[in-house]
Design a protein around this motif. Structure first.
Motif, PDB file in Angstrom:
ATOM      1  N   PHE A   1       4.539   2.924  -8.811  1.00  0.00           N
ATOM      2  CA  PHE A   1       4.760   3.247  -7.401  1.00  0.00           C
ATOM      3  C   PHE A   1       5.905   2.359  -6.905  1.00  0.00           C
ATOM      4  O   PHE A   1       6.299   1.405  -7.581  1.00  0.00           O
TER       5      PHE A   1
ATOM      6  N   ARG B   1       7.831   0.725  -3.065  1.00  0.00           N
ATOM      7  CA  ARG B   1       7.874   0.601  -1.612  1.00  0.00           C
ATOM      8  C   ARG B   1       9.260   0.147  -1.220  1.00  0.00           C
ATOM      9  O   ARG B   1       9.675  -0.973  -1.576  1.00  0.00           O
TER      10      ARG B   1
ATOM     11  N   ARG C   1       4.467   2.986   0.756  1.00  0.00           N
ATOM     12  CA  ARG C   1       4.433   3.040  -0.703  1.00  0.00           C
ATOM     13  C   ARG C   1       4.440   4.497  -1.150  1.00  0.00           C
ATOM     14  O   ARG C   1       3.762   5.344  -0.555  1.00  0.00           O
ATOM     15  N   GLU C   2       5.180   4.792  -2.206  1.00  0.00           N
ATOM     16  CA  GLU C   2       5.239   6.156  -2.701  1.00  0.00           C
ATOM     17  C   GLU C   2       5.058   6.197  -4.210  1.00  0.00           C
ATOM     18  O   GLU C   2       5.405   5.249  -4.936  1.00  0.00           O
ATOM     19  N   PHE C   3       4.522   7.296  -4.650  1.00  0.00           N
ATOM     20  CA  PHE C   3       4.305   7.538  -6.082  1.00  0.00           C
ATOM     21  C   PHE C   3       5.639   7.753  -6.789  1.00  0.00           C
ATOM     22  O   PHE C   3       6.531   8.426  -6.256  1.00  0.00           O
TER      23      PHE C   3
ATOM     24  N   TYR D   1       9.034  -2.190  -7.088  1.00  0.00           N
ATOM     25  CA  TYR D   1       8.328  -1.270  -7.977  1.00  0.00           C
ATOM     26  C   TYR D   1       7.058  -1.936  -8.488  1.00  0.00           C
ATOM     27  O   TYR D   1       7.098  -3.063  -8.995  1.00  0.00           O
TER      28      TYR D   1
ATOM     29  N   ARG E   1      -1.323  11.236  -9.050  1.00  0.00           N
ATOM     30  CA  ARG E   1      -0.366  10.695  -8.088  1.00  0.00           C
ATOM     31  C   ARG E   1      -0.981   9.796  -7.027  1.00  0.00           C
ATOM     32  O   ARG E   1      -0.281   8.998  -6.413  1.00  0.00           O
TER      33      ARG E   1
ATOM     34  N   PRO F   1      -2.599   6.834  -5.154  1.00  0.00           N
ATOM     35  CA  PRO F   1      -2.813   5.412  -5.414  1.00  0.00           C
ATOM     36  C   PRO F   1      -4.292   5.027  -5.415  1.00  0.00           C
ATOM     37  O   PRO F   1      -4.657   4.008  -6.008  1.00  0.00           O
TER      38      PRO F   1
ATOM     39  N   TRP G   1      -3.338  -3.584  -9.899  1.00  0.00           N
ATOM     40  CA  TRP G   1      -1.957  -3.518  -9.445  1.00  0.00           C
ATOM     41  C   TRP G   1      -1.226  -4.806  -9.810  1.00  0.00           C
ATOM     42  O   TRP G   1      -1.787  -5.900  -9.773  1.00  0.00           O
TER      43      TRP G   1
END
Length: 126
Positions: free
Chosen positions: A37, A39, A45-47, A94, A108, A110, A116
């Protein structure tokens, strides 16, 4: 203690490439889906990409298909993200993530991922 440690980030010019690595320790993830992911500054935050436990199935954000590639080496307990033709809008932190459940799919959301990393900065200059 489970740890995911990302590396390989840095400063690169637009059009360049980077390969990120995520090394897991504390347990093996050879039976677990993993993902990346990101940000970007001021954004959610995006996949980015995900890979199934076997590596046979991958999933990418639509906007990144063809430029990014996720892979894994279960013997090294490591997942990779190859990033090509980088653009300034790829600038972000990342993050690597791992699913606690065995034999998971490359998903996809989170919410699927239980572990993490701390993230690695990627900066793409124009």
């Amino acid at each position: 203690q489970v740890q995911l440690v990302e590396s390989g980030g840095g400063l690169v010019q637009a059009g360049g490439s980077l390969r990120l690595s995520c090394a897991a320790s504390g347990r093996t993830f050879s039976s677990n889906a993993m993902a990346w992911f990101r940000r970007a500054p001021g954004k959610e935050r995006e996949f980015v990409a995900a890979i199934s436990w076997s590596g046979l199935s991958t999933n990418y954000a639509d906007s990144l298909k063809g430029r990014f590639a996720i892979s894994r080496n279960n013997a090294k307990n490591t997942v990779y993200l190859q990033m090509n033709s980088l653009k300034p809008e790829d600038t972000a932190v990342y993050y690597c993530a791992a699913d606690r459940s065995d034999y998971g799919s490359a998903l996809r959301s989170p919410a699927v991922y239980d572990y993490w990393g701390q993230g690695t900065q990627v900066t793409v200059s124009s």
